[in-house]
Design an enzyme around this catalytic site. Structure first.
Site, PDB file in Angstrom:
ATOM      1  N   LYS A 120       0.849  -1.194   0.000  1.00 45.65           N
ATOM      2  CA  LYS A 120       0.000   0.000   0.000  1.00 45.65           C
ATOM      3  C   LYS A 120       0.881   1.240   0.000  1.00 45.65           C
ATOM      4  O   LYS A 120       1.881   1.293   0.724  1.00 45.65           O
ATOM      5  CB  LYS A 120      -0.935   0.013   1.212  1.00 45.65           C
ATOM      6  CG  LYS A 120      -1.794   1.280   1.286  1.00 45.65           C
ATOM      7  CD  LYS A 120      -2.930   1.158   2.261  1.00 45.65           C
ATOM      8  CE  LYS A 120      -2.554   1.312   3.708  1.00 45.65           C
ATOM      9  NZ  LYS A 120      -1.910   2.595   4.069  1.00 45.65           N
ATOM     10  N   GLU A 122       0.730   5.615   0.040  1.00 45.33           N
ATOM     11  CA  GLU A 122      -0.098   6.804   0.248  1.00 45.33           C
ATOM     12  C   GLU A 122       0.166   7.820  -0.861  1.00 45.33           C
ATOM     13  O   GLU A 122       1.318   8.055  -1.229  1.00 45.33           O
ATOM     14  CB  GLU A 122       0.248   7.447   1.599  1.00 45.33           C
ATOM     15  CG  GLU A 122      -0.086   6.569   2.784  1.00 45.33           C
ATOM     16  CD  GLU A 122       0.195   7.237   4.126  1.00 45.33           C
ATOM     17  OE1 GLU A 122       0.541   8.438   4.145  1.00 45.33           O
ATOM     18  OE2 GLU A 122       0.086   6.551   5.145  1.00 45.33           O
ATOM     19  N   GLU A 189      -9.337   7.386   3.760  1.00 47.71           N
ATOM     20  CA  GLU A 189      -9.257   7.650   5.208  1.00 47.71           C
ATOM     21  C   GLU A 189      -9.743   9.061   5.534  1.00 47.71           C
ATOM     22  O   GLU A 189      -9.275  10.049   4.932  1.00 47.71           O
ATOM     23  CB  GLU A 189      -7.799   7.471   5.689  1.00 47.71           C
ATOM     24  CG  GLU A 189      -7.655   7.757   7.178  1.00 47.71           C
ATOM     25  CD  GLU A 189      -6.355   7.251   7.792  1.00 47.71           C
ATOM     26  OE1 GLU A 189      -5.592   6.538   7.103  1.00 47.71           O
ATOM     27  OE2 GLU A 189      -6.115   7.573   8.966  1.00 47.71           O
TER      28      GLU A 189
END
Ligand code: KIV
Length: 276
Positions: A120, A122, A189
């Site tokens: 993952k 960001e 998020e």
């Protein structure tokens, strides 16, 4: 908890993509073997070795100090405990920003040394070329938009993102660009639920919300938050499914008392030797 005999529910990036619109995906973080094993055997679809590791396990105030070696160390332990869940590992701060070559080298190390199935990263439009290069190198990538904790110093704190039209549009454009670059799922998020719904409807890959509302295709929580084990702060999006911190405190207080008053260990905890 043991999965019923014969039940096969091995998760992978294909089952994640295929679940879109059919069934919701559950994801929890894990950072060690024992916890990963319990989560895996609970039927959770994905286990994220998040760089939240830095805060909930290592006691840093944010995730910026976490290293590639930290992620490999904990990622290996998690993979050893998992049979069914898809294991995704975070690429930590500054392990993919310097150059695409650096990103490939670090990503290759994490995948090779841990045995995890995906990474993952960001970021949005700024990392699309990196995501494309990783996918081309056959490394599945999960995106992460909205409150991306590695940007905490740019955001000026852990704040909800996408609250005005310009910011929201940037997150939508980033989500579309990440999908186009080959990401198989995107974490959203701390964004308004309405924005997460729009993104979820626009994408053909699943969105995994954490403070993104109920229209996301799945949800992720930090496991310590989900069972009341991390008490430094509790974000609004957390639901506590248990009070494990309280149970542990009670157990440790009793242990301390029993050691001091001599009631532990008992006979049954001790070893014997023949009289002669
Ligand atoms: O690091 C992490 O645990 C994460 C989740 C909160 C999505 O990125």
């Amino acid at each position: 908890f043991k999965l019923k005999e014969g039940v096969k529910m091995k998760n992978n990036i294909k089952t994640f993509i295929e679940s879109k619109g059919k069934s919701k995906l559950s994801v929890l973080t894990a950072y060690d073997y024992s916890t990963a094993k319990i989560i895996d055997q609970s039927g959770v679809n994905g286990i994220l070795v998040g760089d939240s590791l830095g805060m909930v396990c290592l006691g840093y105030k944010d995730t910026l100090s976490v290293t590639v070696d930290d992620m490999i160390h904990h990622g290996k332990a998690v993979v050893r405990g998992v049979e069914n869940a898809l294991v995704i590992i975070d690429m930590p701060f500054m392990s993919y920003e310097v150059s695409i070559k650096d990103a490939l080298v670090n990503a290759g190390r994490i995948i090779k040394e841990t045995g995890a199935q995906a990474l993952k990263l960001e970021g949005g439009l700024d990392i699309v070329d990196t995501v494309r290069a990783l996918v081309k190198a056959k490394i599945p990538v999960m995106g992460h938009l909205g409150l991306t904790p590695q940007s905490v110093n740019v955001f000026g704190g852990f704040k909800v993102q996408g609250k005005d039209a310009k910011d929201a549009q940037n997150i939508i454009d980033s989500a579309l660009a990440l999908e186009e670059a080959g990401a198989f799922a995107i974490v959203l998020e701390c964004v308004p639920s309405k924005l997460a719904k729009i993104i979820t409807e626009k994408l053909s890959i699943p969105t995994i919300g954490i403070g993104g509302g109920s229209d996301c295709d799945g949800q992720v929580l930090v496991w310590q938050d989900s069972v009341g084990l991390f008490s430094d702060f509790t974000p609004k999006f957390v639901k506590k499914y248990a009070e494990v911190g309280k149970i542990m405190t009670e157990a440790f207080v009793t242990y301390d008392k029993e050691v001091k008053d001599g009631s532990f260990p008992e006979e049954k905890h001790c070893f014997t030797i023949k009289e002669d």
